[in-house]
Design a protein around this motif. Structure first.
Motif, PDB file in Angstrom:
ATOM      1  N   THR A 173      -9.692  -3.633 -31.652  1.00 60.47           N
ATOM      2  CA  THR A 173      -9.931  -2.809 -32.841  1.00 60.47           C
ATOM      3  C   THR A 173      -9.065  -3.288 -34.004  1.00 60.47           C
ATOM      4  OG1 THR A 173     -10.441  -0.901 -31.439  1.00 60.47           O
ATOM      5  CG2 THR A 173      -9.938  -0.464 -33.759  1.00 60.47           C
ATOM      6  N   ASN A 174      -7.791  -3.582 -33.723  1.00 64.00           N
ATOM      7  CA  ASN A 174      -6.901  -4.098 -34.764  1.00 64.00           C
ATOM      8  C   ASN A 174      -7.357  -5.461 -35.259  1.00 64.00           C
ATOM      9  OD1 ASN A 174      -4.948  -2.460 -32.708  1.00 64.00           O
ATOM     10  ND2 ASN A 174      -4.328  -2.146 -34.826  1.00 64.00           N
ATOM     11  N   ALA A 177     -10.380  -4.996 -37.464  1.00 63.09           N
ATOM     12  CA  ALA A 177      -9.966  -4.391 -38.731  1.00 63.09           C
ATOM     13  C   ALA A 177      -9.301  -5.420 -39.641  1.00 63.09           C
ATOM     14  CB  ALA A 177      -9.015  -3.222 -38.467  1.00 63.09           C
ATOM     15  N   GLU A 181     -10.519  -6.789 -43.282  1.00 62.43           N
ATOM     16  CA  GLU A 181      -9.613  -6.814 -44.432  1.00 62.43           C
ATOM     17  C   GLU A 181      -9.637  -8.185 -45.105  1.00 62.43           C
ATOM     18  OE1 GLU A 181      -4.801  -6.665 -45.292  1.00 62.43           O
ATOM     19  OE2 GLU A 181      -5.596  -5.652 -43.506  1.00 62.43           O
TER      20      GLU A 181
END
Length: 446
Positions: A173-174, A177, A181
């Motif tokens: 998930t990180n 993300a 970004e």
């Protein structure tokens, strides 16, 4: 002393050919030991010259460090010796030398890399990326995030290192993300390797098919070259997500297919029970002159196991060993045990276990014992049960303990049933759903 100083220009002139030739020899050395020996020979030959007068000294050091970095840990003991020499002769002030030393330490001794990074006087972006990669590789993600945020001129390597750090340590998930970004900022465009990292790291994400389509669409839209790794990852991930049609489309569009592309298709077909199609792919690969790998045979034997093709599985196991000369690994043996045991041929499956050239692991034994339970044969399972109980079993593997308890009950060994139940209580075993050998096999990365 004055005579020596007057001779230095002449010595340097006479040695210039040796200087450049020795640096080139170190760069092309066939092994780290050879590179290090050439480096030492170079120093002995040039004792009369100070290191600062050798224009190729820093290059020779970089080439030697790169050679050591690309090798196994057996040459790690050479790094401190080089470090001492570089420090003594002030060569660490050269950022290329210090970064090469940092890279070598990051692979073989991360703690020393941390100390060295703090001492490098003028680190550049490559130096920072090297340290960032080391932190991510060793799972120190908090420190990695701090360094990543401190890098003002991030490039694609910086973003890739941080994304891969998240992916490799289960924080998909990180990673996704951070990728979003990066795309929103718009200053850095992903390269094929970053897309491969995303695909490889998200095998556990439920929306794998949509991720494949998004990455595939991005590569098509931006005319990104479909290199070997990206094509293989797309084929593999589409196949794992059950979208075999898209996997085949990617496969057909690869201009120069190699064994990894064929293997990805064979493993994908096997995973979803298309044994006959997987075998057809394998036969076509052989017809085109492609040599299979050991992983190709894992997929092929898996296909036979999933589809119950016993004779075909036995034939391919023989072909793998006798015709291609591959030494069977635990996955090949496991497939054969599972194939025969599920078909009720427990004696043949047990014969494979007894004759394995490597120690059977818990997955192989679990597959065999599950088949013994299915076919209600406690006698042949009894010896295997005792071997499994003598192994280190994870407290999460409650299904295995339950399987053993059920087999003891099948044989009327109620005292042993109580012993296993007591063992489960003592080890605080969690009763979660178990997985078969084939389910474990299906998660193996190409």
């Amino acid at each position: 002393m004055g005579a020596l100083q007057r001779q230095q220009p002449e010595l340097l002139h006479l040695s210039s050919h040796f200087l450049s030739a020795s640096a080139a020899a170190i760069r092309s050395a066939s092994s780290p030991q050879e590179a290090f020996s050439l480096f030492r020979l170079r120093l002995r030959r040039l004792r009369c010259l100070p290191p600062s007068s050798d224009p190729f000294n820093s290059h020779a050091a970089v080439f030697t460090l790169k050679s050591i970095s690309s090798s196994s840990s057996s040459t790690a003991s050479l790094i401190p010796h080089l470090h001492a020499y570089l420090l003594k002769n002030n060569l660490l002030s050269n950022v290329h030398v210090s970064t090469s030393l940092l890279h070598a330490y990051s692979l073989h001794s991360p703690n020393h890399a941390d100390l060295l990074f703090d001492e490098i006087p003028n680190p550049n972006l490559v130096t920072a990326n090297t340290m960032l990669t080391s932190l991510c590789r060793t799972g120190r993600l908090n420190a990695a995030v701090s360094l990543f945020d401190a890098i003002s001129d991030k490039d694609v390597v910086s973003w890739s290192a941080m994304i891969e750090g998240y992916m490799c340590h289960g924080r998909c998930t990180n990673g996704l993300a951070l990728f979003r970004e990066m795309m929103e900022i718009g200053e850095i465009k992903p390269d094929p390797q970053m897309l491969v990292t995303l695909l490889s790291g998200c095998t556990s994400v439920g929306s794998l098919q949509s991720l494949c389509k998004s990455i595939h669409a991005y590569a098509e839209k931006h005319w990104m070259q479909m290199n070997e790794q990206l094509a293989t990852s797309l084929v593999d991930m589409y196949a794992k997500s059950g979208c075999l049609r898209n996997a085949f489309i990617i496969f057909e569009r690869v201009p120069q297919r190699n064994v990894t592309h064929w293997t990805a298709m064979i493993c994908g077909l096997a995973m979803h029970g298309h044994g006959e199609e997987a075998i057809a792919f394998f036969n076509k690969m052989l017809y085109l002159g492609m040599r299979p790998s050991v992983i190709t045979f894992v997929g092929l034997l898996n296909a036979c196991c999933q589809s119950g093709l016993i004779e075909e599985g036995q034939k391919f196991f023989y072909v793998m060993v006798e015709e291609f000369g591959f030494e069977p690994e635990i996955w090949h043996y496991g497939c054969m045990v599972d194939l025969l045991a599920k078909a009720g041929r427990l004696d043949d499956a047990y014969a494979i276990i007894r004759n394995m050239r490597i120690e059977p692991n818990i997955i192989v034994w679990t597959s065999f014992l599950a088949a013994c339970k299915k076919h209600k044969n406690f006698e042949i399972a009894e010896e295997g049960i005792e071997k499994v109980l003598g192994m280190e079993i994870s407290s999460d593997n409650g299904a295995l303990y339950t399987l053993i308890s059920d087999l003891y009950a099948l044989g009327g060994r109620w005292d042993s049933v109580k012993r296993v139940r007591k063992l489960m209580d003592e080890k605080n075993v969690r009763k979660i759903k178990g997985s078969s050998f084939i389910e474990a096999l299906s998660t193996r990365a190409l």
